[in-house]
Design an enzyme around this catalytic site. Structure first.
Site, PDB file in Angstrom:
ATOM      1  N   ASN A   9       0.869  -1.175   0.000  1.00 22.12           N
ATOM      2  CA  ASN A   9       0.000   0.000   0.000  1.00 22.12           C
ATOM      3  C   ASN A   9       0.905   1.224   0.000  1.00 22.12           C
ATOM      4  O   ASN A   9       1.471   1.583   1.027  1.00 22.12           O
ATOM      5  CB  ASN A   9      -0.899  -0.026   1.243  1.00 22.12           C
ATOM      6  CG  ASN A   9      -1.753   1.229   1.338  1.00 22.12           C
ATOM      7  OD1 ASN A   9      -1.808   2.030   0.405  1.00 22.12           O
ATOM      8  ND2 ASN A   9      -2.427   1.398   2.471  1.00 22.12           N
ATOM      9  N   LYS A  11       0.088   4.275  -0.371  1.00 28.08           N
ATOM     10  CA  LYS A  11      -0.537   5.491   0.182  1.00 28.08           C
ATOM     11  C   LYS A  11      -0.272   6.681  -0.753  1.00 28.08           C
ATOM     12  O   LYS A  11      -0.269   6.490  -1.962  1.00 28.08           O
ATOM     13  CB  LYS A  11      -0.050   5.729   1.616  1.00 28.08           C
ATOM     14  CG  LYS A  11      -0.228   4.466   2.471  1.00 28.08           C
ATOM     15  CD  LYS A  11       0.022   4.662   3.944  1.00 28.08           C
ATOM     16  CE  LYS A  11      -0.175   3.334   4.669  1.00 28.08           C
ATOM     17  NZ  LYS A  11      -0.083   3.465   6.127  1.00 28.08           N
ATOM     18  N   HIS A  96      -9.505   1.341   4.868  1.00 29.35           N
ATOM     19  CA  HIS A  96      -8.234   1.548   5.579  1.00 29.35           C
ATOM     20  C   HIS A  96      -8.459   2.526   6.741  1.00 29.35           C
ATOM     21  O   HIS A  96      -9.274   3.450   6.632  1.00 29.35           O
ATOM     22  CB  HIS A  96      -7.181   2.097   4.613  1.00 29.35           C
ATOM     23  CG  HIS A  96      -5.806   2.068   5.191  1.00 29.35           C
ATOM     24  ND1 HIS A  96      -5.365   3.017   6.088  1.00 29.35           N
ATOM     25  CD2 HIS A  96      -4.802   1.188   5.046  1.00 29.35           C
ATOM     26  CE1 HIS A  96      -4.120   2.719   6.453  1.00 29.35           C
ATOM     27  NE2 HIS A  96      -3.755   1.609   5.837  1.00 29.35           N
ATOM     28  N   GLU A  98      -6.855   4.960   7.714  1.00 26.38           N
ATOM     29  CA  GLU A  98      -6.657   6.367   7.345  1.00 26.38           C
ATOM     30  C   GLU A  98      -7.903   6.922   6.648  1.00 26.38           C
ATOM     31  O   GLU A  98      -8.247   8.097   6.806  1.00 26.38           O
ATOM     32  CB  GLU A  98      -5.396   6.508   6.474  1.00 26.38           C
ATOM     33  CG  GLU A  98      -4.140   6.299   7.325  1.00 26.38           C
ATOM     34  CD  GLU A  98      -2.950   5.693   6.601  1.00 26.38           C
ATOM     35  OE1 GLU A  98      -2.915   5.700   5.360  1.00 26.38           O
ATOM     36  OE2 GLU A  98      -2.041   5.188   7.299  1.00 26.38           O
ATOM     37  N   GLU A 168      -5.322  -4.545  10.632  1.00 24.90           N
ATOM     38  CA  GLU A 168      -4.259  -3.565  10.875  1.00 24.90           C
ATOM     39  C   GLU A 168      -4.556  -2.805  12.164  1.00 24.90           C
ATOM     40  O   GLU A 168      -5.373  -1.876  12.161  1.00 24.90           O
ATOM     41  CB  GLU A 168      -4.183  -2.559   9.721  1.00 24.90           C
ATOM     42  CG  GLU A 168      -3.900  -3.183   8.370  1.00 24.90           C
ATOM     43  CD  GLU A 168      -3.332  -2.159   7.386  1.00 24.90           C
ATOM     44  OE1 GLU A 168      -2.208  -2.385   6.924  1.00 24.90           O
ATOM     45  OE2 GLU A 168      -3.983  -1.142   7.115  1.00 24.90           O
ATOM     46  N   GLY A 174       2.607   2.603  10.736  1.00 22.51           N
ATOM     47  CA  GLY A 174       3.561   3.689  10.546  1.00 22.51           C
ATOM     48  C   GLY A 174       4.281   4.109  11.814  1.00 22.51           C
ATOM     49  O   GLY A 174       4.934   5.143  11.853  1.00 22.51           O
ATOM     50  N   SER A 214       3.573  -1.868  10.413  1.00 16.73           N
ATOM     51  CA  SER A 214       5.020  -1.970  10.661  1.00 16.73           C
ATOM     52  C   SER A 214       5.600  -3.339  10.321  1.00 16.73           C
ATOM     53  O   SER A 214       6.518  -3.810  11.007  1.00 16.73           O
ATOM     54  CB  SER A 214       5.352  -1.574  12.100  1.00 16.73           C
ATOM     55  OG  SER A 214       4.979  -0.219  12.341  1.00 16.73           O
TER      56      SER A 214
HETATM   57  P1  13P Z   1       3.206   0.581   7.669  1.00 15.73           P
HETATM   58  O1  13P Z   1       3.669  -0.738   7.100  1.00 15.73           O
HETATM   59  O2  13P Z   1       3.965   1.766   7.153  1.00 15.73           O
HETATM   60  O3  13P Z   1       3.072   0.530   9.149  1.00 15.73           O
HETATM   61  O4  13P Z   1       1.700   0.799   7.083  1.00 15.73           O
HETATM   62  C1  13P Z   1       0.777  -0.210   7.230  1.00 15.73           C
HETATM   63  C2  13P Z   1      -0.429   0.115   6.447  1.00 15.73           C
HETATM   64  O5  13P Z   1      -1.189   0.991   6.800  1.00 15.73           O
HETATM   65  C3  13P Z   1      -0.683  -0.650   5.222  1.00 15.73           C
HETATM   66  O6  13P Z   1      -1.971  -0.432   4.759  1.00 15.73           O
END
Ligand code: 13P
Length: 254
Positions: A9, A11, A96, A98, A168, A174, A214
């Site tokens: 992903n 983003k 997601h 976010e 997640e 992140g 992560s």
């Molecule tokens: P990270 O791997 O940067 O923690 O992000 C995870 C994520 O949100 C994947 O959709």
């Protein structure tokens, strides 16, 4: 046996030219990667056409990161499921955290998007996860059960088999704080039990549940080695060819 699925992903990263650089680099490493894994990359909308063109002969699949639940009309800034199909996208990440926390997407909206994706045979990667406050407040199971039940409302058994779930934990996204393999396994087991409640064991045994938050090359093996973890949804570590390739190599044992 469930085939693992590892998805990148990206983003809000990588326009068409960075997408092309990544794909050319990644394709040159593909032969050295394990075969028994589905690999998916999810670039931003403007890079999807470039990605599907470059990967038309590849085993790597392309996902969008979001889409509208509407077909067309006065919805400024939106992209429809049909449009994604037209440019040969095969998966779409929906719900997601976010999207939920920054853009206010509710379980009902996410449900409408999941149903729309299935209508055109796009495979949803349906994200769920709790905040740290919810976990520490003893609400983990309640939060996940509601997200799953409301997000999958009216999704048929057959459609469920074409749905990937991505668990997640919001506190691990992140942050560099990863769930321990045991925490992740316990939660995946719970998620699968909710799918069993809704669809029965013969479906829930086949549904793939990715872990996200992560995931890195050096923790992928331990996480993906857990019984109910069927892959990963990867943010930061999927932005560079070398780390994404290493993560796949370490995470998938053949
Ligand atoms: P990270 O791997 O940067 O923690 O992000 C995870 C994520 O949100 C994947 O959709």
């Amino acid at each position: 046996m469930r085939k693992p699925i590892i998805a990148a992903n990206w983003k809000l990263n990588k326009g068409p030219s960075d997408t092309e650089d990544f794909i050319r680099g990644f394709e040159s490493k593909l032969a050295s990667l394990p075969k028994g894994v589905d690999i998916v990359i999810a670039p931003p909308f403007v890079s999807l056409v470039k990605a599907t063109e470059l990967l038309s002969q590849s085993r790597v699949r392309v996902s969008a990161q979001n889409m509208s639940e509407q077909d067309n009309g006065a919805y400024t800034g939106e992209v429809s499921a049909f449009m994604l199909k037209e440019v040969f996208v095969q998966y779409v990440i929906l719900g997601h955290s976010e999207r939920r926390s920054i853009y206010g997407e509710t379980d009902a909206v996410i449900n409408a998007k999941i149903l729309k994706a299935h209508e055109v045979e796009l495979k949803p990667i349906f994200c769920i996860g709790e905040t740290l406050q919810e976990r520490e407040g003893g609400k983990l199971e309640e939060v996940l059960r509601t997200q799953i039940t409301d997000g999958l409302k009216d999704v048929s058994e057959k459609q469920m088999l074409d749905t990937v779930i991505a668990y997640e934990p919001v506190w691990a996204i992140g942050t560099g704080v990863v769930a321990t393999p045991k925490q992740a396994q316990d939660t995946h087991e719970f998620v699968r039990s909710v799918i069993t409640d809704l669809y029965g064991v013969s479906v829930s045994e086949k549904v793939r549940i990715q872990y996200g938050g992560s995931v890195k090359p050096d923790n992928a093996a331990e996480l993906l080695g857990q019984k109910d973890i069927d892959g990963a949804l990867v943010g930061g570590a999927a932005l560079e060819v070398a780390s994404f390739a290493d993560l796949i190599k370490n995470g998938v044992v053949e």
